[in-house]
Scaffold this motif. Structure first.
Motif, PDB file in Angstrom:
ATOM      1  N   GLN A   1       0.837  -1.194   0.000  1.00 43.11           N
ATOM      2  CA  GLN A   1       0.000   0.000   0.000  1.00 43.11           C
ATOM      3  C   GLN A   1       0.873   1.246   0.000  1.00 43.11           C
ATOM      4  O   GLN A   1       2.000   1.230   0.512  1.00 43.11           O
TER       5      GLN A   1
ATOM      6  N   TYR B   1       0.677   5.341   1.177  1.00 42.24           N
ATOM      7  CA  TYR B   1      -0.031   6.322   1.974  1.00 42.24           C
ATOM      8  C   TYR B   1       0.656   7.673   1.822  1.00 42.24           C
ATOM      9  O   TYR B   1       1.860   7.755   1.552  1.00 42.24           O
TER      10      TYR B   1
ATOM     11  N   GLN C   1       1.127  11.474   3.840  1.00 36.57           N
ATOM     12  CA  GLN C   1       0.994  12.154   5.121  1.00 36.57           C
ATOM     13  C   GLN C   1       1.384  13.607   4.967  1.00 36.57           C
ATOM     14  O   GLN C   1       2.498  13.924   4.573  1.00 36.57           O
TER      15      GLN C   1
ATOM     16  N   LEU D   1      -2.483  11.065   7.828  1.00 37.06           N
ATOM     17  CA  LEU D   1      -2.046   9.920   7.025  1.00 37.06           C
ATOM     18  C   LEU D   1      -3.244   9.348   6.279  1.00 37.06           C
ATOM     19  O   LEU D   1      -4.228   8.941   6.891  1.00 37.06           O
TER      20      LEU D   1
ATOM     21  N   PHE E   1       4.567   7.102   2.056  1.00 37.54           N
ATOM     22  CA  PHE E   1       5.036   5.876   2.703  1.00 37.54           C
ATOM     23  C   PHE E   1       4.498   4.659   1.960  1.00 37.54           C
ATOM     24  O   PHE E   1       3.341   4.643   1.533  1.00 37.54           O
TER      25      PHE E   1
ATOM     26  N   LEU F   1       1.022  -4.142   9.307  1.00 41.16           N
ATOM     27  CA  LEU F   1       1.722  -3.517   8.196  1.00 41.16           C
ATOM     28  C   LEU F   1       3.109  -3.085   8.643  1.00 41.16           C
ATOM     29  O   LEU F   1       3.293  -2.645   9.766  1.00 41.16           O
TER      30      LEU F   1
ATOM     31  N   TRP G   1       6.142  -0.518   7.763  1.00 43.00           N
ATOM     32  CA  TRP G   1       6.236   0.779   7.110  1.00 43.00           C
ATOM     33  C   TRP G   1       7.681   1.179   6.838  1.00 43.00           C
ATOM     34  O   TRP G   1       8.576   0.934   7.648  1.00 43.00           O
ATOM     35  N   GLY G   2       7.887   1.827   5.706  1.00 42.38           N
ATOM     36  CA  GLY G   2       9.166   2.444   5.437  1.00 42.38           C
ATOM     37  C   GLY G   2       9.245   3.811   6.093  1.00 42.38           C
ATOM     38  O   GLY G   2       8.285   4.276   6.713  1.00 42.38           O
ATOM     39  N   ALA G   3      10.394   4.445   5.946  1.00 42.03           N
ATOM     40  CA  ALA G   3      10.611   5.760   6.571  1.00 42.03           C
ATOM     41  C   ALA G   3      10.052   6.896   5.741  1.00 42.03           C
ATOM     42  O   ALA G   3       9.985   8.031   6.206  1.00 42.03           O
TER      43      ALA G   3
END
Lengths: 114, 111
Positions: B33, B35, B37, B43, B88, B99, B101-103
């Motif tokens: 996915q 997203y 923010q 977000l 993200f 999930l 998450w990346g940075a």
């Protein structure tokens, strides 16, 4: 409500005090998640609630952190004896299916520990 | 350990240009996915692509997924100032409800 709400939006507390953060998920959503986001970083999973099942607390960083949820409604995240490293934005999300589908996020609570 | 890693960390482009962000992950996934923010709207989910899909479109967004390379890209065409945000990617994990998450990629659209 129309979306996920969180309160307070901002919280400044002194080191050593306890804080309680609240999340109101979207009505009917069975899954609820808490995340922590430090400045400039991604989301760190804290805890997951799914219906009346036992929550997955595997992401809680220490025993100072706890969370509760009554049924499929409001959840509270409590941090006891806050430390400066607890300063972050705490995000709550809910999901209708509880799997790895789309999550709907609240605006977050910005916690600052002085 | 971090599953998704976005690249670049930051991107600054002129309004009207296209923006491309990449995400790499480490283990097999069911879906990925993206997203967005920003300070105004928090977000927000943009798009979900399943492991058996290669490309997906939503308005000005185009997402590709290459499971052989364990990577995804997000293309925003005809960028606007309102696209300024952090983006993200998030992948599912062995615990399917969680999930990873990346940075994020910080995108700045210059007027």
């Amino acid at each position: 409500g129309a979306g996920v709400s969180q309160s307070p939006s901002n919280k400044v507390t002194e080191k050593g005090k306890d804080v309680e953060l609240r999340c109101d998920p979207i009505s009917g959503h069975t899954a609820l998640y808490w995340y922590r986001q430090r400045l400039g970083q991604g989301l760190e999973f804290l805890i997951y609630f799914q219906g009346n099942s036992a929550p997955d607390k595997s992401g809680l960083p220490s025993d100072r952190f706890s969370a509760e949820r009554t049924g499929e409604s409001v959840s509270t995240l409590t941090i006891q004896r806050t430390q400066q490293e607890d300063s972050a934005v705490y995000l709550c999300a809910s999901s209708g299916i509880g799997g790895s589908g789309e999550q709907y996020f609240g605006p977050g609570t910005r916690l600052t520990v002085t | 350990s971090q599953q998704g890693e976005e690249d670049p960390q930051a991107l600054s482009i002129q309004e009207g240009e296209n923006a491309t962000m990449n995400c790499s992950y480490k283990t097999s996934i069911n879906n990925l996915q993206w997203y967005r923010q920003n300070s105004g709207r928090g977000l927000v989910h943009l798009i979900l692509i399943r492991s058996n899909e290669r490309e997906k479109h939503s308005g000005r967004l185009r997402v590709t997924l290459d499971t052989s390379k364990k990577s995804s890209s997000l293309l925003i065409t005809a960028s606007r100032a309102a696209d300024t945000a952090s983006y993200f990617c998030a992948t599912d994990s062995s615990q399917r409800y969680q999930l990873i998450w990346g940075a994020g990629t910080k995108l700045i659209i210059k007027p």
